[in-house]
Motif scaffolding. Structure first.
Motif, PDB file in Angstrom:
ATOM      1  N   UNK A   6       0.829  -1.204   0.000  1.00  0.00           N
ATOM      2  CA  UNK A   6       0.000   0.000   0.000  1.00  0.00           C
ATOM      3  C   UNK A   6       0.865   1.256   0.000  1.00  0.00           C
ATOM      4  N   UNK A   7       2.112   1.127   0.427  1.00  0.00           N
ATOM      5  CA  UNK A   7       3.038   2.257   0.395  1.00  0.00           C
ATOM      6  C   UNK A   7       2.631   3.393   1.316  1.00  0.00           C
ATOM      7  N   UNK A   8       1.988   3.059   2.429  1.00  0.00           N
ATOM      8  CA  UNK A   8       1.566   4.078   3.389  1.00  0.00           C
ATOM      9  C   UNK A   8       2.197   3.777   4.739  1.00  0.00           C
ATOM     10  N   UNK A   9       2.382   4.805   5.536  1.00  0.00           N
ATOM     11  CA  UNK A   9       2.991   4.614   6.853  1.00  0.00           C
ATOM     12  C   UNK A   9       1.954   4.322   7.936  1.00  0.00           C
ATOM     13  N   UNK A  10       0.709   4.205   7.574  1.00  0.00           N
ATOM     14  CA  UNK A  10      -0.378   3.887   8.500  1.00  0.00           C
ATOM     15  C   UNK A  10      -0.196   2.463   9.037  1.00  0.00           C
ATOM     16  N   UNK A  11      -0.478   2.266  10.316  1.00  0.00           N
ATOM     17  CA  UNK A  11      -0.328   0.948  10.935  1.00  0.00           C
ATOM     18  C   UNK A  11      -1.231  -0.100  10.297  1.00  0.00           C
ATOM     19  N   UNK A  12      -2.413   0.292   9.876  1.00  0.00           N
ATOM     20  CA  UNK A  12      -3.326  -0.655   9.225  1.00  0.00           C
ATOM     21  C   UNK A  12      -2.736  -1.091   7.886  1.00  0.00           C
ATOM     22  N   UNK A  13      -2.210  -0.146   7.116  1.00  0.00           N
ATOM     23  CA  UNK A  13      -1.587  -0.482   5.834  1.00  0.00           C
ATOM     24  C   UNK A  13      -0.369  -1.380   6.042  1.00  0.00           C
ATOM     25  N   UNK A  14       0.408  -1.109   7.070  1.00  0.00           N
ATOM     26  CA  UNK A  14       1.577  -1.936   7.369  1.00  0.00           C
ATOM     27  C   UNK A  14       1.148  -3.356   7.703  1.00  0.00           C
ATOM     28  N   UNK A  15       0.086  -3.498   8.515  1.00  0.00           N
ATOM     29  CA  UNK A  15      -0.458  -4.818   8.839  1.00  0.00           C
ATOM     30  C   UNK A  15      -0.905  -5.536   7.569  1.00  0.00           C
ATOM     31  N   UNK A  16      -1.638  -4.839   6.726  1.00  0.00           N
ATOM     32  CA  UNK A  16      -2.138  -5.456   5.499  1.00  0.00           C
ATOM     33  C   UNK A  16      -1.013  -5.808   4.539  1.00  0.00           C
ATOM     34  N   UNK A  17       0.044  -4.991   4.502  1.00  0.00           N
ATOM     35  CA  UNK A  17       1.206  -5.334   3.674  1.00  0.00           C
ATOM     36  C   UNK A  17       1.795  -6.671   4.115  1.00  0.00           C
TER      37      UNK A  17
END
Length: 105
Positions: A6-17
């Motif tokens: 997702x290329x985002x620094x959001x914790x949810x995006x990191x989890x999904x990555x």
């Protein structure tokens, strides 16, 4: 092929990555039931291919979500179990189950 992100620094995006790939949470579900051999995981996750299961297991080993306990080092047999970190996903999955039962047909 590079891994999708997702290329985002959001914790949810990191989890999904890390854990948002197809079959990932279902693999955790199977391991919540206890130690499983590769063949048991294949049977429990009907439809997953052995190559994809191997990829997910390697990814989870690298992330420290699971560990492999060998029964016979020479044959490479053994079973996979959740680590303490992996067990930390259990309440999250149970919350998903509760939400799904309430809000999805």
């Amino acid at each position: 092929m590079a891994a999708r992100t997702y290329g985002q620094s959001c914790s949810i995006a990191t989890f999904l990555d890390a854990l948002g790939g197809r079959w990932s949470l279902l693999l955790v579900r199977e391991l919540m039931l206890g130690p499983r051999k590769f063949s048991q995981l294949l049977n429990g996750l009907q439809g997953i291919g052995p190559n994809l299961l191997s990829d997910r297991l390697s990814q989870f080993l690298e992330l420290g979500i699971i560990q492999k306990q060998s029964e016979n080092v020479q044959k490479g047999s053994g079973h996979y179990i959740l680590t303490e970190s992996g067990r930390g996903l259990e309440p999250i999955l149970l919350d998903i189950v509760r939400w799904s039962l309430t809000h999805l047909p």
